[in-house]
Design a protein around this motif. Structure first.
Motif, PDB file in Angstrom:
ATOM      1  N   ASN A 196     -42.766  58.966  29.360  1.00  0.00           N
ATOM      2  CA  ASN A 196     -42.046  58.884  28.092  1.00  0.00           C
ATOM      3  C   ASN A 196     -42.955  58.383  26.972  1.00  0.00           C
ATOM      4  OD1 ASN A 196     -39.901  59.644  29.533  1.00  0.00           O
ATOM      5  ND2 ASN A 196     -38.640  57.850  29.092  1.00  0.00           N
ATOM      6  N   ILE A 197     -42.472  58.542  25.735  1.00  0.00           N
ATOM      7  CA  ILE A 197     -43.270  58.003  24.636  1.00  0.00           C
ATOM      8  C   ILE A 197     -43.321  56.479  24.747  1.00  0.00           C
ATOM      9  CG2 ILE A 197     -43.122  59.809  22.870  1.00  0.00           C
ATOM     10  CD1 ILE A 197     -40.696  58.207  21.783  1.00  0.00           C
ATOM     11  N   SER A 198     -44.399  55.973  24.218  1.00  0.00           N
ATOM     12  CA  SER A 198     -44.672  54.558  24.390  1.00  0.00           C
ATOM     13  C   SER A 198     -44.051  53.741  23.259  1.00  0.00           C
ATOM     14  CB  SER A 198     -46.190  54.456  24.412  1.00  0.00           C
ATOM     15  OG  SER A 198     -46.599  53.183  24.278  1.00  0.00           O
ATOM     16  N   GLU A 199     -43.538  52.587  23.617  1.00  0.00           N
ATOM     17  CA  GLU A 199     -43.014  51.668  22.601  1.00  0.00           C
ATOM     18  C   GLU A 199     -43.624  50.310  22.841  1.00  0.00           C
ATOM     19  OE1 GLU A 199     -38.699  51.067  21.766  1.00  0.00           O
ATOM     20  OE2 GLU A 199     -38.655  53.242  22.105  1.00  0.00           O
ATOM     21  N   GLU A 200     -44.243  49.778  21.846  1.00  0.00           N
ATOM     22  CA  GLU A 200     -44.889  48.471  21.939  1.00  0.00           C
ATOM     23  C   GLU A 200     -45.780  48.354  23.172  1.00  0.00           C
ATOM     24  OE1 GLU A 200     -41.711  45.665  21.607  1.00  0.00           O
ATOM     25  OE2 GLU A 200     -41.151  46.407  19.642  1.00  0.00           O
ATOM     26  N   GLY A 201     -46.553  49.411  23.391  1.00  0.00           N
ATOM     27  CA  GLY A 201     -47.536  49.365  24.472  1.00  0.00           C
ATOM     28  C   GLY A 201     -46.957  49.512  25.869  1.00  0.00           C
ATOM     29  N   ARG A 202     -45.647  49.814  25.962  1.00  0.00           N
ATOM     30  CA  ARG A 202     -45.075  50.009  27.299  1.00  0.00           C
ATOM     31  C   ARG A 202     -44.342  51.335  27.346  1.00  0.00           C
ATOM     32  NH1 ARG A 202     -46.220  45.423  29.932  1.00  0.00           N
ATOM     33  NH2 ARG A 202     -45.148  46.024  31.837  1.00  0.00           N
ATOM     34  N   THR A 203     -44.271  51.913  28.538  1.00  0.00           N
ATOM     35  CA  THR A 203     -43.667  53.229  28.668  1.00  0.00           C
ATOM     36  C   THR A 203     -42.941  53.337  30.009  1.00  0.00           C
ATOM     37  OG1 THR A 203     -44.131  55.601  28.597  1.00  0.00           O
ATOM     38  CG2 THR A 203     -45.755  54.252  29.702  1.00  0.00           C
ATOM     39  N   ASP A 204     -42.106  54.397  30.159  1.00  0.00           N
ATOM     40  CA  ASP A 204     -41.480  54.665  31.457  1.00  0.00           C
ATOM     41  C   ASP A 204     -42.200  55.854  32.090  1.00  0.00           C
ATOM     42  OD1 ASP A 204     -39.692  52.729  30.788  1.00  0.00           O
ATOM     43  OD2 ASP A 204     -38.022  54.100  30.387  1.00  0.00           O
ATOM     44  N   MET A 205     -42.380  55.783  33.375  1.00  0.00           N
ATOM     45  CA  MET A 205     -43.023  56.894  34.081  1.00  0.00           C
ATOM     46  C   MET A 205     -42.033  57.399  35.133  1.00  0.00           C
ATOM     47  SD  MET A 205     -46.216  58.245  34.136  1.00  0.00           S
ATOM     48  CE  MET A 205     -47.639  57.186  34.103  1.00  0.00           C
ATOM     49  N   THR A 206     -41.755  58.707  35.077  1.00  0.00           N
ATOM     50  CA  THR A 206     -40.803  59.297  36.026  1.00  0.00           C
ATOM     51  C   THR A 206     -41.516  60.345  36.864  1.00  0.00           C
ATOM     52  OG1 THR A 206     -38.947  58.955  34.535  1.00  0.00           O
ATOM     53  CG2 THR A 206     -38.671  60.672  36.180  1.00  0.00           C
ATOM     54  N   PHE A 207     -41.212  60.374  38.151  1.00  0.00           N
ATOM     55  CA  PHE A 207     -41.765  61.450  38.986  1.00  0.00           C
ATOM     56  C   PHE A 207     -40.743  61.849  40.043  1.00  0.00           C
ATOM     57  CE2 PHE A 207     -42.603  59.017  42.827  1.00  0.00           C
ATOM     58  CZ  PHE A 207     -42.747  57.709  42.358  1.00  0.00           C
ATOM     59  N   SER A 208     -40.953  63.016  40.639  1.00  0.00           N
ATOM     60  CA  SER A 208     -40.062  63.437  41.720  1.00  0.00           C
ATOM     61  C   SER A 208     -40.851  63.534  43.012  1.00  0.00           C
ATOM     62  CB  SER A 208     -39.405  64.777  41.384  1.00  0.00           C
ATOM     63  OG  SER A 208     -40.358  65.803  41.396  1.00  0.00           O
TER      64      SER A 208
END
Ligand code: ADP
Ligand code: ASP
Ligand code: MG
Length: 412
Positions: A300-312
Protein backbone atom coordinates in the motif's frame (compact mmCIF):
# COMPACT_ATOMS: atom_id res chain seq x y z
CA UNK A 1 9.72 -51.43 -29.70
CA UNK A 2 8.04 -48.03 -29.43
CA UNK A 3 7.28 -46.91 -25.88
CA UNK A 4 3.99 -45.48 -24.67
CA UNK A 5 3.44 -43.84 -21.28
CA UNK A 6 -0.02 -44.26 -19.73
CA UNK A 7 -0.80 -42.50 -16.44
CA UNK A 8 -3.82 -43.39 -14.30
CA UNK A 9 -4.95 -40.89 -11.67
CA UNK A 10 -6.54 -41.63 -8.30
CA UNK A 11 -10.15 -42.12 -9.40
CA UNK A 12 -9.03 -44.36 -12.27
CA UNK A 13 -7.45 -46.78 -9.77
CA UNK A 14 -9.87 -46.20 -6.87
CA UNK A 15 -10.99 -49.84 -6.65
CA UNK A 16 -9.68 -53.24 -7.72
CA UNK A 17 -12.33 -53.23 -10.41
CA UNK A 18 -11.07 -49.93 -11.82
CA UNK A 19 -7.50 -51.17 -11.70
CA UNK A 20 -8.68 -54.11 -13.80
CA UNK A 21 -10.32 -51.73 -16.29
CA UNK A 22 -7.17 -49.66 -16.50
CA UNK A 23 -5.07 -52.81 -16.94
CA UNK A 24 -7.29 -53.86 -19.85
CA UNK A 25 -6.53 -50.55 -21.57
CA UNK A 26 -2.86 -51.19 -21.04
CA UNK A 27 -3.32 -54.67 -22.53
CA UNK A 28 -4.81 -53.12 -25.69
CA UNK A 29 -1.69 -50.98 -26.21
CA UNK A 30 0.62 -53.93 -25.49
CA UNK A 31 -1.24 -55.93 -28.13
CA UNK A 32 -0.57 -53.10 -30.62
CA UNK A 33 3.15 -53.66 -30.05
CA UNK A 34 4.05 -50.98 -27.53
CA UNK A 35 6.28 -51.45 -24.52
CA UNK A 36 4.26 -49.57 -21.93
CA UNK A 37 5.30 -47.56 -18.91
CA UNK A 38 2.30 -47.23 -16.61
CA UNK A 39 2.44 -44.48 -14.01
CA UNK A 40 -0.04 -44.87 -11.19
CA UNK A 41 -1.37 -42.53 -8.51
CA UNK A 42 -2.57 -43.61 -5.10
CA UNK A 43 -6.17 -44.84 -4.92
CA UNK A 44 -8.59 -41.89 -4.68
CA UNK A 45 -8.59 -40.33 -1.21
CA UNK A 46 -5.50 -42.23 -0.02
CA UNK A 47 -3.03 -39.33 -0.27
CA UNK A 48 -5.43 -36.99 1.55
CA UNK A 49 -5.79 -39.58 4.28
CA UNK A 50 -2.00 -39.89 4.62
CA UNK A 51 -1.55 -36.10 4.67
CA UNK A 52 -4.21 -35.99 7.42
CA UNK A 53 -2.24 -38.51 9.51
CA UNK A 54 0.89 -36.37 9.20
CA UNK A 55 -0.91 -33.12 10.07
CA UNK A 56 -2.48 -34.69 13.12
CA UNK A 57 0.80 -36.15 14.30
CA UNK A 58 2.95 -33.07 13.72
CA UNK A 59 1.46 -29.79 12.43
CA UNK A 60 4.83 -28.25 11.45
CA UNK A 61 6.14 -31.60 10.27
CA UNK A 62 9.60 -32.65 9.15
CA UNK A 63 9.09 -32.73 5.37
CA UNK A 64 11.34 -35.81 4.99
CA UNK A 65 8.98 -37.87 7.12
CA UNK A 66 5.94 -36.33 5.40
CA UNK A 67 7.35 -37.71 2.16
CA UNK A 68 8.03 -41.12 3.70
CA UNK A 69 4.35 -41.31 4.66
CA UNK A 70 2.52 -39.71 1.72
CA UNK A 71 4.55 -41.46 -0.99
CA UNK A 72 3.31 -44.83 0.23
CA UNK A 73 -0.13 -44.67 -1.41
CA UNK A 74 1.42 -45.05 -4.87
CA UNK A 75 3.40 -48.14 -3.82
CA UNK A 76 0.18 -50.04 -3.18
CA UNK A 77 -1.37 -49.24 -6.56
CA UNK A 78 1.87 -49.99 -8.44
CA UNK A 79 2.01 -53.48 -6.95
CA UNK A 80 -1.68 -54.11 -7.51
CA UNK A 81 -1.50 -52.95 -11.12
CA UNK A 82 1.49 -55.23 -11.80
CA UNK A 83 -0.35 -58.17 -10.22
CA UNK A 84 -3.47 -57.45 -12.27
CA UNK A 85 -1.45 -57.36 -15.50
CA UNK A 86 0.29 -60.61 -14.58
CA UNK A 87 -3.15 -62.20 -14.03
CA UNK A 88 -3.90 -61.16 -17.63
CA UNK A 89 -0.67 -62.86 -18.77
CA UNK A 90 0.99 -59.54 -19.55
CA UNK A 91 4.63 -59.63 -18.37
CA UNK A 92 4.81 -56.74 -15.90
CA UNK A 93 6.56 -55.64 -12.73
CA UNK A 94 6.34 -52.66 -10.41
CA UNK A 95 8.99 -50.06 -9.58
CA UNK A 96 9.12 -47.57 -6.78
CA UNK A 97 10.78 -44.24 -7.54
CA UNK A 98 14.08 -45.10 -5.84
CA UNK A 99 14.31 -48.40 -7.69
CA UNK A 100 14.26 -46.85 -11.15
CA UNK A 101 15.84 -44.50 -9.89
CA UNK A 102 13.93 -41.24 -10.30
CA UNK A 103 16.51 -38.77 -9.01
CA UNK A 104 15.14 -35.56 -7.56
CA UNK A 105 16.25 -32.49 -5.65
CA UNK A 106 16.10 -32.56 -1.83
CA UNK A 107 13.18 -30.10 -1.70
CA UNK A 108 10.97 -32.46 0.25
CA UNK A 109 7.22 -32.35 -0.48
CA UNK A 110 7.88 -30.33 -3.64
CA UNK A 111 10.94 -31.96 -5.16
CA UNK A 112 11.84 -31.62 -8.84
CA UNK A 113 12.91 -34.50 -11.01
CA UNK A 114 16.53 -34.05 -12.08
CA UNK A 115 17.15 -37.32 -13.86
CA UNK A 116 15.50 -40.60 -14.69
CA UNK A 117 17.94 -43.45 -15.27
CA UNK A 118 16.27 -45.61 -17.92
CA UNK A 119 18.78 -48.48 -17.91
CA UNK A 120 17.10 -50.86 -15.44
CA UNK A 121 13.71 -50.63 -17.10
CA UNK A 122 15.22 -50.82 -20.61
CA UNK A 123 17.09 -53.99 -19.63
CA UNK A 124 13.84 -55.57 -18.44
CA UNK A 125 12.05 -54.58 -21.66
CA UNK A 126 14.91 -56.24 -23.57
CA UNK A 127 14.32 -59.42 -21.55
CA UNK A 128 10.66 -59.52 -22.58
CA UNK A 129 8.89 -57.52 -19.88
CA UNK A 130 6.12 -55.55 -21.62
CA UNK A 131 4.90 -53.22 -18.89
CA UNK A 132 6.85 -51.29 -16.26
CA UNK A 133 4.43 -50.08 -13.62
CA UNK A 134 5.98 -47.10 -11.85
CA UNK A 135 4.73 -45.50 -8.64
CA UNK A 136 4.08 -41.87 -9.56
CA UNK A 137 4.67 -38.78 -7.41
CA UNK A 138 7.91 -40.03 -5.79
CA UNK A 139 11.65 -40.12 -6.21
CA UNK A 140 14.88 -40.22 -4.26
CA UNK A 141 17.06 -37.31 -3.13
CA UNK A 142 20.88 -37.13 -3.42
CA UNK A 143 20.90 -38.01 0.32
CA UNK A 144 19.04 -41.23 -0.43
CA UNK A 145 15.76 -40.10 1.16
CA UNK A 146 12.32 -40.61 -0.43
CA UNK A 147 10.91 -37.41 -1.93
CA UNK A 148 7.53 -36.41 -3.36
CA UNK A 149 6.83 -34.02 -6.21
CA UNK A 150 3.97 -31.91 -4.83
CA UNK A 151 0.25 -32.70 -5.04
CA UNK A 152 -0.76 -33.97 -8.44
CA UNK A 153 2.86 -34.97 -9.06
CA UNK A 154 2.13 -38.23 -10.87
CA UNK A 155 1.40 -36.19 -13.99
CA UNK A 156 4.96 -34.93 -13.82
CA UNK A 157 6.33 -38.42 -13.29
CA UNK A 158 4.48 -39.48 -16.44
CA UNK A 159 5.78 -36.68 -18.64
CA UNK A 160 9.32 -37.07 -17.30
CA UNK A 161 9.25 -40.78 -18.20
CA UNK A 162 7.87 -39.97 -21.65
CA UNK A 163 10.81 -37.61 -22.18
CA UNK A 164 13.42 -40.00 -20.76
CA UNK A 165 12.19 -42.92 -22.90
CA UNK A 166 11.33 -40.83 -25.97
CA UNK A 167 7.83 -42.23 -25.76
CA UNK A 168 5.55 -41.93 -28.75
CA UNK A 169 2.92 -40.33 -26.53
CA UNK A 170 2.07 -39.61 -22.91
CA UNK A 171 -1.59 -40.38 -22.17
CA UNK A 172 -2.99 -38.98 -18.93
CA UNK A 173 -6.10 -40.99 -18.01
CA UNK A 174 -8.36 -39.19 -15.57
CA UNK A 175 -12.00 -38.76 -14.52
CA UNK A 176 -12.90 -36.15 -17.16
CA UNK A 177 -12.63 -36.69 -20.90
CA UNK A 178 -10.15 -33.89 -21.53
CA UNK A 179 -9.22 -30.32 -20.71
CA UNK A 180 -12.23 -28.01 -20.55
CA UNK A 181 -12.65 -24.24 -20.80
CA UNK A 182 -13.12 -24.41 -17.04
CA UNK A 183 -13.65 -27.10 -14.43
CA UNK A 184 -16.75 -28.99 -15.67
CA UNK A 185 -17.57 -29.78 -12.03
CA UNK A 186 -18.43 -26.20 -11.21
CA UNK A 187 -19.66 -24.90 -14.57
CA UNK A 188 -22.01 -27.08 -16.57
CA UNK A 189 -21.48 -24.95 -19.67
CA UNK A 190 -17.77 -25.82 -19.74
CA UNK A 191 -16.69 -26.98 -23.20
CA UNK A 192 -14.12 -29.66 -23.91
CA UNK A 193 -11.17 -28.45 -25.96
CA UNK A 194 -9.77 -30.73 -28.67
CA UNK A 195 -6.44 -28.95 -28.42
CA UNK A 196 -4.87 -26.48 -26.05
CA UNK A 197 -1.57 -24.62 -26.38
CA UNK A 198 1.23 -25.46 -23.93
CA UNK A 199 1.39 -21.84 -22.73
CA UNK A 200 -2.32 -21.70 -21.93
CA UNK A 201 -2.30 -25.08 -20.25
CA UNK A 202 0.70 -23.97 -18.22
CA UNK A 203 -1.15 -20.88 -16.98
CA UNK A 204 -4.40 -22.75 -16.30
CA UNK A 205 -2.52 -25.41 -14.35
CA UNK A 206 -0.52 -22.94 -12.31
CA UNK A 207 -3.68 -20.96 -11.57
CA UNK A 208 -5.45 -23.97 -10.13
CA UNK A 209 -6.85 -26.21 -12.92
CA UNK A 210 -5.65 -29.39 -11.33
CA UNK A 211 -6.28 -31.58 -14.36
CA UNK A 212 -2.49 -31.45 -14.98
CA UNK A 213 0.26 -30.53 -12.54
CA UNK A 214 2.03 -27.34 -13.69
CA UNK A 215 5.46 -28.92 -13.79
CA UNK A 216 4.21 -31.69 -16.10
CA UNK A 217 3.17 -29.10 -18.67
CA UNK A 218 6.51 -27.31 -18.33
CA UNK A 219 8.36 -30.55 -19.00
CA UNK A 220 6.13 -31.51 -21.92
CA UNK A 221 6.77 -28.12 -23.47
CA UNK A 222 10.52 -28.29 -22.96
CA UNK A 223 10.93 -31.85 -24.26
CA UNK A 224 8.17 -31.66 -26.85
CA UNK A 225 6.27 -34.58 -25.39
CA UNK A 226 3.03 -35.44 -27.16
CA UNK A 227 0.70 -35.03 -24.19
CA UNK A 228 -2.93 -36.12 -24.18
CA UNK A 229 -5.59 -35.94 -21.44
CA UNK A 230 -8.45 -38.43 -21.68
CA UNK A 231 -11.03 -40.33 -19.67
CA UNK A 232 -10.34 -43.76 -18.28
CA UNK A 233 -14.09 -44.41 -18.24
CA UNK A 234 -14.90 -43.94 -21.92
CA UNK A 235 -14.27 -45.92 -25.10
CA UNK A 236 -10.61 -46.14 -26.08
CA UNK A 237 -9.66 -44.37 -29.32
CA UNK A 238 -6.60 -42.71 -30.81
CA UNK A 239 -8.28 -39.31 -31.11
CA UNK A 240 -10.12 -39.05 -27.79
CA UNK A 241 -9.42 -36.38 -25.23
CA UNK A 242 -7.44 -33.16 -25.48
CA UNK A 243 -4.04 -32.79 -27.06
CA UNK A 244 -1.72 -30.31 -25.38
CA UNK A 245 0.38 -28.94 -28.22
CA UNK A 246 2.28 -26.01 -29.70
CA UNK A 247 0.40 -22.79 -30.40
CA UNK A 248 1.05 -23.17 -34.16
CA UNK A 249 -0.92 -26.42 -34.23
CA UNK A 250 -4.13 -24.76 -33.12
CA UNK A 251 -6.53 -23.51 -35.75
CA UNK A 252 -8.95 -21.39 -33.80
CA UNK A 253 -8.46 -19.49 -30.62
CA UNK A 254 -10.37 -16.91 -28.63
CA UNK A 255 -9.01 -14.02 -26.62
CA UNK A 256 -9.80 -15.92 -23.45
CA UNK A 257 -9.70 -19.71 -23.70
CA UNK A 258 -10.07 -20.74 -20.10
CA UNK A 259 -11.10 -19.77 -16.61
CA UNK A 260 -9.30 -21.26 -13.63
CA UNK A 261 -9.83 -21.05 -9.91
CA UNK A 262 -7.93 -21.88 -6.82
CA UNK A 263 -10.06 -22.39 -3.74
CA UNK A 264 -7.46 -22.72 -1.04
CA UNK A 265 -5.89 -19.29 -1.06
CA UNK A 266 -5.17 -17.10 1.92
CA UNK A 267 -4.53 -13.38 2.05
CA UNK A 268 -2.07 -12.20 4.66
CA UNK A 269 -1.50 -8.59 5.63
CA UNK A 270 1.38 -7.20 7.62
CA UNK A 271 -0.04 -4.07 9.17
CA UNK A 272 2.25 -1.08 9.51
CA UNK A 273 5.73 -2.17 8.51
CA UNK A 274 8.54 0.36 8.17
CA UNK A 275 8.71 1.57 4.56
CA UNK A 276 12.46 1.43 3.97
CA UNK A 277 14.81 -0.06 1.39
CA UNK A 278 15.20 -3.78 1.96
CA UNK A 279 11.86 -4.30 3.69
CA UNK A 280 10.44 -6.55 0.96
CA UNK A 281 13.57 -8.69 1.06
CA UNK A 282 13.37 -8.87 4.87
CA UNK A 283 9.77 -10.13 4.63
CA UNK A 284 9.87 -12.43 1.63
CA UNK A 285 13.33 -13.90 2.31
CA UNK A 286 12.25 -15.74 5.48
CA UNK A 287 8.97 -16.77 3.81
CA UNK A 288 10.83 -18.36 0.94
CA UNK A 289 13.22 -20.13 3.32
CA UNK A 290 10.20 -21.51 5.17
CA UNK A 291 8.92 -22.97 1.89
CA UNK A 292 5.95 -20.60 1.59
CA UNK A 293 4.82 -20.14 -2.00
CA UNK A 294 3.94 -16.48 -2.15
CA UNK A 295 1.79 -15.58 -5.14
CA UNK A 296 0.29 -12.10 -5.36
CA UNK A 297 1.88 -9.17 -3.54
CA UNK A 298 0.65 -5.62 -2.96
CA UNK A 299 2.26 -2.85 -1.02
CA UNK A 300 0.00 0.00 0.00
CA UNK A 301 0.98 3.64 -0.21
CA UNK A 302 3.13 4.76 2.61
CA UNK A 303 2.02 7.07 5.40
CA UNK A 304 4.52 8.57 7.78
CA UNK A 305 7.15 6.07 6.78
CA UNK A 306 4.96 3.02 7.40
CA UNK A 307 2.99 0.86 5.02
CA UNK A 308 0.87 -2.32 4.83
CA UNK A 309 2.13 -5.29 2.87
CA UNK A 310 -0.35 -7.87 1.60
CA UNK A 311 0.41 -11.19 -0.06
CA UNK A 312 -1.39 -14.41 -0.92
CA UNK A 313 -0.28 -17.98 -0.34
CA UNK A 314 -1.93 -21.42 -0.14
CA UNK A 315 -4.14 -21.82 2.97
CA UNK A 316 -2.17 -24.79 4.24
CA UNK A 317 0.98 -22.65 4.40
CA UNK A 318 -0.49 -19.95 6.65
CA UNK A 319 0.87 -21.50 9.86
CA UNK A 320 4.35 -21.70 8.35
CA UNK A 321 4.13 -18.12 7.06
CA UNK A 322 3.01 -16.83 10.45
CA UNK A 323 5.84 -18.61 12.21
CA UNK A 324 8.45 -17.32 9.72
CA UNK A 325 7.24 -13.72 10.08
CA UNK A 326 6.96 -13.80 13.87
CA UNK A 327 10.45 -15.34 14.07
CA UNK A 328 11.83 -12.59 11.80
CA UNK A 329 10.17 -10.02 14.06
CA UNK A 330 11.70 -11.63 17.14
CA UNK A 331 15.13 -11.44 15.48
CA UNK A 332 14.56 -7.72 14.91
CA UNK A 333 14.68 -8.04 11.10
CA UNK A 334 11.16 -6.69 10.59
CA UNK A 335 8.66 -4.82 12.65
CA UNK A 336 4.89 -4.85 12.19
CA UNK A 337 1.90 -3.95 14.34
CA UNK A 338 -0.27 -6.85 13.33
CA UNK A 339 -0.41 -9.88 11.07
CA UNK A 340 -3.87 -10.63 9.69
CA UNK A 341 -4.67 -13.85 7.84
CA UNK A 342 -7.85 -14.02 5.76
CA UNK A 343 -8.36 -17.68 4.88
CA UNK A 344 -11.72 -17.17 3.17
CA UNK A 345 -10.53 -16.03 -0.23
CA UNK A 346 -10.20 -17.70 -3.62
CA UNK A 347 -8.41 -16.79 -6.81
CA UNK A 348 -10.19 -16.69 -10.15
CA UNK A 349 -8.28 -16.17 -13.38
CA UNK A 350 -8.96 -15.72 -17.08
CA UNK A 351 -6.33 -17.11 -19.46
CA UNK A 352 -5.75 -16.68 -23.18
CA UNK A 353 -2.83 -16.17 -25.52
CA UNK A 354 -5.04 -13.74 -27.47
CA UNK A 355 -4.59 -11.23 -24.62
CA UNK A 356 -1.12 -10.50 -25.97
CA UNK A 357 -2.66 -8.64 -28.87
CA UNK A 358 -6.07 -7.56 -27.63
CA UNK A 359 -6.79 -5.00 -24.94
CA UNK A 360 -9.93 -4.57 -22.85
CA UNK A 361 -9.95 -8.04 -21.33
CA UNK A 362 -9.25 -6.76 -17.82
CA UNK A 363 -11.97 -4.13 -18.11
CA UNK A 364 -14.48 -6.77 -19.24
CA UNK A 365 -13.49 -9.05 -16.40
CA UNK A 366 -13.84 -6.34 -13.74
CA UNK A 367 -17.18 -5.19 -15.16
CA UNK A 368 -18.51 -8.76 -15.11
CA UNK A 369 -17.54 -9.24 -11.47
CA UNK A 370 -18.93 -5.87 -10.50
CA UNK A 371 -22.27 -6.68 -12.19
CA UNK A 372 -22.46 -9.72 -9.90
CA UNK A 373 -21.67 -7.57 -6.87
CA UNK A 374 -18.33 -9.31 -6.29
CA UNK A 375 -15.64 -7.25 -4.60
CA UNK A 376 -12.07 -7.64 -5.88
CA UNK A 377 -9.45 -7.75 -3.13
CA UNK A 378 -6.22 -8.18 -5.10
CA UNK A 379 -5.45 -8.11 -8.85
CA UNK A 380 -2.49 -9.61 -10.70
CA UNK A 381 -1.85 -9.69 -14.41
CA UNK A 382 0.68 -11.15 -16.80
CA UNK A 383 0.93 -11.29 -20.58
CA UNK A 384 -1.73 -13.97 -20.95
CA UNK A 385 -3.69 -13.98 -17.70
CA UNK A 386 -5.64 -11.81 -15.28
CA UNK A 387 -6.21 -13.05 -11.73
CA UNK A 388 -8.31 -11.66 -8.93
CA UNK A 389 -8.63 -12.59 -5.29
CA UNK A 390 -12.25 -12.55 -4.08
CA UNK A 391 -14.34 -13.90 -1.19
CA UNK A 392 -14.45 -17.67 -1.50
CA UNK A 393 -18.24 -17.77 -1.29
CA UNK A 394 -18.43 -16.04 -4.69
CA UNK A 395 -15.92 -18.29 -6.42
CA UNK A 396 -18.33 -20.51 -8.38
CA UNK A 397 -20.46 -17.52 -9.33
CA UNK A 398 -17.40 -15.65 -10.58
CA UNK A 399 -16.22 -18.61 -12.68
CA UNK A 400 -19.65 -19.04 -14.26
CA UNK A 401 -20.10 -15.32 -14.92
CA UNK A 402 -16.68 -15.04 -16.57
CA UNK A 403 -17.29 -18.18 -18.62
CA UNK A 404 -20.45 -16.51 -19.94
CA UNK A 405 -18.84 -13.09 -20.40
CA UNK A 406 -16.06 -14.48 -22.58
CA UNK A 407 -18.51 -16.69 -24.52
CA UNK A 408 -16.56 -19.83 -23.80
CA UNK A 409 -19.47 -22.20 -24.25
CA UNK A 410 -19.87 -21.39 -27.91
CA UNK A 411 -17.53 -22.65 -30.61
CA UNK A 412 -16.11 -20.55 -33.42
P1 ADP B 1 -6.43 -37.45 -11.30
O1 ADP B 1 -6.73 -38.07 -9.98
O2 ADP B 1 -6.82 -38.32 -12.46
O3 ADP B 1 -5.04 -36.92 -11.41
P2 ADP B 1 -7.38 -34.79 -10.76
O4 ADP B 1 -8.50 -34.73 -9.78
O5 ADP B 1 -6.03 -34.46 -10.28
O6 ADP B 1 -7.44 -36.21 -11.43
O7 ADP B 1 -7.70 -33.86 -12.02
C1 ADP B 1 -8.91 -34.00 -12.71
C2 ADP B 1 -9.91 -32.96 -12.22
O8 ADP B 1 -9.46 -31.68 -12.62
C3 ADP B 1 -11.27 -33.06 -12.84
O9 ADP B 1 -12.09 -33.98 -12.14
C4 ADP B 1 -11.80 -31.64 -12.76
O10 ADP B 1 -12.69 -31.47 -11.68
C5 ADP B 1 -10.56 -30.81 -12.49
N1 ADP B 1 -10.41 -29.69 -13.43
C6 ADP B 1 -10.15 -28.41 -13.06
N2 ADP B 1 -10.07 -27.61 -14.12
C7 ADP B 1 -10.28 -28.38 -15.21
C8 ADP B 1 -10.32 -28.12 -16.61
N3 ADP B 1 -10.12 -26.89 -17.10
N4 ADP B 1 -10.56 -29.16 -17.43
C9 ADP B 1 -10.77 -30.39 -16.95
N5 ADP B 1 -10.74 -30.69 -15.64
C10 ADP B 1 -10.50 -29.71 -14.77
N1 ASP C 1 -1.41 -39.12 -5.14
C1 ASP C 1 -0.80 -37.82 -5.26
C2 ASP C 1 -1.79 -36.73 -4.95
O1 ASP C 1 -2.94 -37.01 -4.63
C3 ASP C 1 -0.16 -37.63 -6.62
C4 ASP C 1 -1.12 -37.65 -7.77
O2 ASP C 1 -2.23 -38.16 -7.66
O3 ASP C 1 -0.74 -37.18 -8.84
O4 ASP C 1 -1.44 -35.59 -4.97
MG1 MG D 1 -4.12 -35.18 -10.63
Amino acid sequence: MPVLVMKFGGTSVATLDRIRRAAKRVGVEVAKGYDVIVIVSAMAGETNKLVGYVDETSPLYDAREYDAVVSSGENVTAGLMALTLQEMDVPARSWQGWQVPVKTTSAHSQARIEDIVPDNIRAKFAEGMRVAVVAGFQGVSPEGRITTLGRGGSDTTAVAFAAAFQAERCDIYTDVDGVYTTDPRICDKARKLDRIAFEEMLELASLGAKVLQTRSVELAMRYNVKLRVLSSFEEQSDTAGTLVCAEEDIMESKVVNGVAYSRDEAKMTLVSVADRPGIAAAIFGPLSEAGVNVDMIIQNISEEGRTDMTFSCPTDQVARAEKALHDAKARGEINFHDLIADTNVAKVSAVGIGMRSQSGVAARMFKTLSDEGINIKVIATSEIKISVLIDRKYMELAVQALHDAFALEKTG
